[in-house]
Design an enzyme around this catalytic site. Structure first.
Site, PDB file in Angstrom:
ATOM      1  N   CYS A  77       0.547  -2.257  -6.263  1.00 43.45           N
ATOM      2  CA  CYS A  77       0.175  -3.189  -5.196  1.00 43.45           C
ATOM      3  C   CYS A  77       0.206  -4.602  -5.769  1.00 43.45           C
ATOM      4  O   CYS A  77      -0.272  -4.852  -6.876  1.00 43.45           O
ATOM      5  CB  CYS A  77      -1.212  -2.864  -4.662  1.00 43.45           C
ATOM      6  SG  CYS A  77      -1.676  -3.879  -3.243  1.00 43.45           S
ATOM      7  N   ASN A 136      -5.730  -3.913   3.540  1.00 39.41           N
ATOM      8  CA  ASN A 136      -5.645  -5.368   3.411  1.00 39.41           C
ATOM      9  C   ASN A 136      -4.216  -5.865   3.199  1.00 39.41           C
ATOM     10  O   ASN A 136      -3.995  -7.033   2.902  1.00 39.41           O
ATOM     11  CB  ASN A 136      -6.544  -5.865   2.272  1.00 39.41           C
ATOM     12  CG  ASN A 136      -6.090  -5.361   0.913  1.00 39.41           C
ATOM     13  OD1 ASN A 136      -5.250  -4.467   0.814  1.00 39.41           O
ATOM     14  ND2 ASN A 136      -6.657  -5.913  -0.146  1.00 39.41           N
ATOM     15  N   ALA A 139       1.996  -9.334   5.642  1.00 41.17           N
ATOM     16  CA  ALA A 139       3.078 -10.277   5.347  1.00 41.17           C
ATOM     17  C   ALA A 139       2.793 -11.519   6.173  1.00 41.17           C
ATOM     18  O   ALA A 139       2.462 -11.418   7.357  1.00 41.17           O
ATOM     19  CB  ALA A 139       4.439  -9.687   5.698  1.00 41.17           C
ATOM     20  N   HIS A 168       2.253  -8.876   0.786  1.00 43.49           N
ATOM     21  CA  HIS A 168       1.252  -8.142   0.004  1.00 43.49           C
ATOM     22  C   HIS A 168       1.330  -6.672   0.390  1.00 43.49           C
ATOM     23  O   HIS A 168       0.924  -6.280   1.486  1.00 43.49           O
ATOM     24  CB  HIS A 168      -0.144  -8.697   0.301  1.00 43.49           C
ATOM     25  CG  HIS A 168      -1.257  -7.927  -0.352  1.00 43.49           C
ATOM     26  ND1 HIS A 168      -2.533  -7.882   0.174  1.00 43.49           N
ATOM     27  CD2 HIS A 168      -1.296  -7.178  -1.478  1.00 43.49           C
ATOM     28  CE1 HIS A 168      -3.305  -7.144  -0.605  1.00 43.49           C
ATOM     29  NE2 HIS A 168      -2.564  -6.690  -1.608  1.00 43.49           N
ATOM     30  N   ASN A 240      -2.217  -3.970  -9.439  1.00 42.91           N
ATOM     31  CA  ASN A 240      -2.776  -2.639  -9.719  1.00 42.91           C
ATOM     32  C   ASN A 240      -1.846  -1.946 -10.700  1.00 42.91           C
ATOM     33  O   ASN A 240      -0.815  -1.392 -10.293  1.00 42.91           O
ATOM     34  CB  ASN A 240      -2.867  -1.784  -8.441  1.00 42.91           C
ATOM     35  CG  ASN A 240      -4.021  -2.149  -7.538  1.00 42.91           C
ATOM     36  OD1 ASN A 240      -4.756  -3.091  -7.803  1.00 42.91           O
ATOM     37  ND2 ASN A 240      -4.187  -1.404  -6.474  1.00 42.91           N
ATOM     38  N   HIS A 294      -7.327 -11.673  -7.526  1.00 36.05           N
ATOM     39  CA  HIS A 294      -6.101 -11.443  -6.757  1.00 36.05           C
ATOM     40  C   HIS A 294      -6.247 -11.869  -5.304  1.00 36.05           C
ATOM     41  O   HIS A 294      -5.311 -11.747  -4.523  1.00 36.05           O
ATOM     42  CB  HIS A 294      -5.684  -9.973  -6.838  1.00 36.05           C
ATOM     43  CG  HIS A 294      -6.465  -9.027  -5.966  1.00 36.05           C
ATOM     44  ND1 HIS A 294      -7.843  -9.010  -5.904  1.00 36.05           N
ATOM     45  CD2 HIS A 294      -6.049  -8.057  -5.105  1.00 36.05           C
ATOM     46  CE1 HIS A 294      -8.238  -8.068  -5.060  1.00 36.05           C
ATOM     47  NE2 HIS A 294      -7.175  -7.484  -4.548  1.00 36.05           N
ATOM     48  N   GLY A 297     -11.608 -11.443  -1.974  1.00 33.73           N
ATOM     49  CA  GLY A 297     -12.586 -10.388  -2.219  1.00 33.73           C
ATOM     50  C   GLY A 297     -13.467 -10.133  -1.001  1.00 33.73           C
ATOM     51  O   GLY A 297     -13.929 -11.065  -0.342  1.00 33.73           O
ATOM     52  N   LYS A 372       0.076  -7.722  10.386  1.00 32.55           N
ATOM     53  CA  LYS A 372      -0.688  -6.603   9.851  1.00 32.55           C
ATOM     54  C   LYS A 372      -0.052  -5.282  10.292  1.00 32.55           C
ATOM     55  O   LYS A 372       0.439  -4.520   9.472  1.00 32.55           O
ATOM     56  CB  LYS A 372      -2.145  -6.675  10.337  1.00 32.55           C
ATOM     57  CG  LYS A 372      -2.902  -7.902   9.864  1.00 32.55           C
ATOM     58  CD  LYS A 372      -3.209  -7.870   8.393  1.00 32.55           C
ATOM     59  CE  LYS A 372      -4.216  -6.789   8.053  1.00 32.55           C
ATOM     60  NZ  LYS A 372      -4.547  -6.788   6.609  1.00 32.55           N
TER      61      LYS A 372
END
Length: 378
Positions: A77, A136, A139, A168, A240, A294, A297, A372
């Site tokens: 990820c 989460n 794009a 992401h 990750n 990253h 949070g 999303k």
């Protein structure tokens, strides 16, 4: 560095300012992870939050063994940032939305030649390539909001008149399958360095990394094609992963779970879908285990978001952000789970990294259109 680099124990460091909100259970998970056999050092980032047994937003350095469970089920990820030739303001968010259409469906036959050219090992998860996924992941088309380093930004050809694209996503179902293999065979025990089991996991782990990087590439190409635009990759960084590293003269294994490498070039640190993204130049330090936050949070658990927000906001209202961004998310549960209110302010995260001497901000980017899901994730 002021009070930003806090030493919690001989082996646990927390990167946080006095006003950084971090849940106590996340700190407890840091200490629990530090007690694993062979674990030499643990560092929590300012976006630290509780995970499923292990914290997210942290880096872990072990000697003699590595821990697949620390990486979790979304190997590779990460985030890729593309510079595009799309003019800011030329197309409205609604027109951009219409051009994008549905990105949740598998790539069609026209893409198979490009997928084959990536030469990925057969995995059984090829149908997920080019799709963003849930949680989460996103794009996002972004505009340059502020430049902090004019010279460096010019070198990168950042243009306030052109949009950028931040992707992401990760290894989709493949990463989860790899984790399941490990847990079924070994539970949460670490793998001894040099063992056949360790070598087998690393081979599978690297397949996950390749899949994730290919996935982000295909997502970006898919979006650019639909938007009738050209793009150029500025960065692609995994957050990750596990990799060999030398820390304080000792060779071992550096695990990152929601922690961006500080030794792999430029980094994008996004906030929530209603917040800014910062493009930064890392200043690597072993004190933070060569790692950075990253993102912003989480501050709320997913399970509590809808109850907290549904009386204040309708899904339609959450489809617009305070910065003028437009959100594509037709999953009514997810749009609450990923609401900006559920995340920490990204300014506070980046400010902590700056005060700790770990990054140099280059530019701040504002969201224009965040994709999303259309509600048909594969």
């Amino acid at each position: 560095m002021g009070n930003c680099m806090q030493t919690l124990s001989e082996t646990v460091t927390l990167l946080a300012s006095d006003d950084t909100w971090i849940e106590g259970s996340a700190i407890q998970q840091l200490h629990t992870t530090a007690a694993l056999p062979g674990m030499a050092r643990v560092a929590g980032m300012p976006d630290l939050h509780p995970g499923r047994g292990y914290p997210v937003g942290a880096a872990f350095f072990s000697v003699g063994r590595l821990y697949p469970a620390l990486i979790g089920g979304d190997i590779g990820c990460g985030m890729a940032l593309w510079r595009t030739d799309l003019a800011v303001g030329k197309l409205s968010a609604d027109k951009l939305d219409k051009r994008l259409g549905n990105l949740d469906r598998p790539l069609d036959e026209d893409w198979q030649e490009r997928v084959a050219a990536l030469a990925l090992p057969a995995s059984g998860f090829e149908g997920a390539l080019g799709t963003i996924g849930g949680g989460n992941h996103f794009a996002e088309l972004q505009r340059v909001d502020q430049i902090y380093d004019v010279e460096r930004s010019a070198e990168l050809a950042l243009d306030s008149k052109r949009l950028l694209l931040l992707v992401h996503s990760g290894s989709r179902g493949l990463g989860q399958a790899i984790l399941r293999e490990q847990v079924d065979q070994h539970g949460h025990a670490g793998l001894l360095e040099g063992s056949a089991d360790c070598a087998a996991y690393l081979a599978r782990h690297n397949e996950g990394l390749r899949f994730a990087e290919a996935n982000r590439l295909l997502i970006a190409q898919r979006m650019l094609e639909r938007l009738r635009a050209e793009g150029e990759l500025l960065l692609d960084v995994n957050h990750n992963l596990v990799s060999p590293a030398r820390i304080r003269g000792v060779d071992g294994w550096l695990h990152r779970k929601g922690a961006t490498p500080a030794d792999a070039g430029l980094v994008a640190i996004p906030g929530s879908r209603g917040d800014f993204t910062y493009l930064v130049e890392p200043l690597p330090s072993e004190l933070s285990l060569l790692s950075l936050a990253h993102g912003a949070g989480r501050k709320w658990m997913r399970s509590e978001c809808k109850d907290r927000l549904s009386r204040r906001f309708s899904p339609a209202q959450l489809g617009r952000t305070r910065l003028g961004g437009h959100v594509i998310c037709e999953d009514r549960q997810l749009i609450y789970e990923e609401a900006p209110e559920a995340y920490k302010p990204v300014d506070s995260i980046v400010d902590t990294l700056v005060r700790a001497g770990l990054v140099r901000p280059l530019a701040r980017l504002a969201p224009v259109l965040t994709y999303k899901t259309r509600g048909e994730c594969c």
